[in-house]
Design an enzyme around this catalytic site. Sequence first.
Site, PDB file in Angstrom:
ATOM      1  CB  VAL A  84      -0.921   0.014   1.236  1.00 43.69           C
ATOM      2  CG1 VAL A  84      -1.755   1.285   1.259  1.00 43.69           C
ATOM      3  CG2 VAL A  84      -1.805  -1.220   1.261  1.00 43.69           C
ATOM      4  CB  CYS A  85       1.099   4.269   0.091  1.00 43.98           C
ATOM      5  SG  CYS A  85       1.730   5.953  -0.047  1.00 43.98           S
TER       6      CYS A  85
END
Length: 316
Positions: free
Chosen positions: A99-100
């Site tokens: 994530v990210c």
Amino acid sequence: MRQIGLILENGFQVMGLSALSAFELANTELGQDAYRMTILSQNGGTVRSTIGVGIETTTLGDMPDTLMVAGIRIPGPLNPELRSYISRAGSEARRVAGVCTGAFVLAEAGLLDGKTATTHWLHARRLQERFPEVRVDEDRIFVQDGNIWTSAGMSAAMDLALALIENDHGAALARNVARRLVVYFRRPGGQSQFSALLELEPRTDRVTRALTYAKEHLRNPLTVEELADAARLSPRQFSRIFREETGQSPAKAVEMLRLEAARAMLEDGRHPMDTVARDAGFADRDRMRRAFVRAYGLPPSSLRRNAAFADAESME
């Protein structure tokens, strides 16, 4: 029951936890515990976010079905034990998701070698520089390449979670979860991280109101007079203030909004070209084609083929 393990490190960003809400609500929709969520860290105990909030975690143990790695503000070198665990996940977990800036962690663990991945656009070039063997696509909401998933930053964690739920249980469940979350049903992975409204950066409510009106009424002619009425200004005042605040003419800004809407529909792949042109407000395919060539250097048909190819390649 599928176990979702989310790895946190000190300095994680709280919004990364939002992905777990999607799995929690999937359980509610299904009326059973289809997912069990565990928050992990290398040593267990309290891990603190960038805003100082502490989250209790469990030490690394058995490999979950899906291992997710949350992003941190400034990705640094991995501890060897954590790197080894994440590296093993590539073959032992059914799916691994970054994530990210979690993409940096996956890359350091060797899971992104030769694969296409994305991350928050602010960090994309640094990811490419640090890991040249990764094919970084800095303009995607999320990317699936085999069993490895990566997403852009912040709210894209939710899009990634909805995509994982759809992958497990189908679009209907993901759509119902999105409704419960009061979010737009999963943005396509190929959708741009950038928003025309954010790029224009209007400073006043009047111009923002006109742009929001335009985005919601793309089928209309959207003349200066129509937009000025939405902004509650005279056409002359509106044109002057609009250019001062955005650096663009109203006509150019409307074209940006139409292109953004058309591109999302094309990448979704479910809409005939005539429907895309009509719904985005281009009136006909030829006018849409000219706008696409001006903006992207490619006709709409090429962008659609590229999106379809990327999706097919990610499923291999």
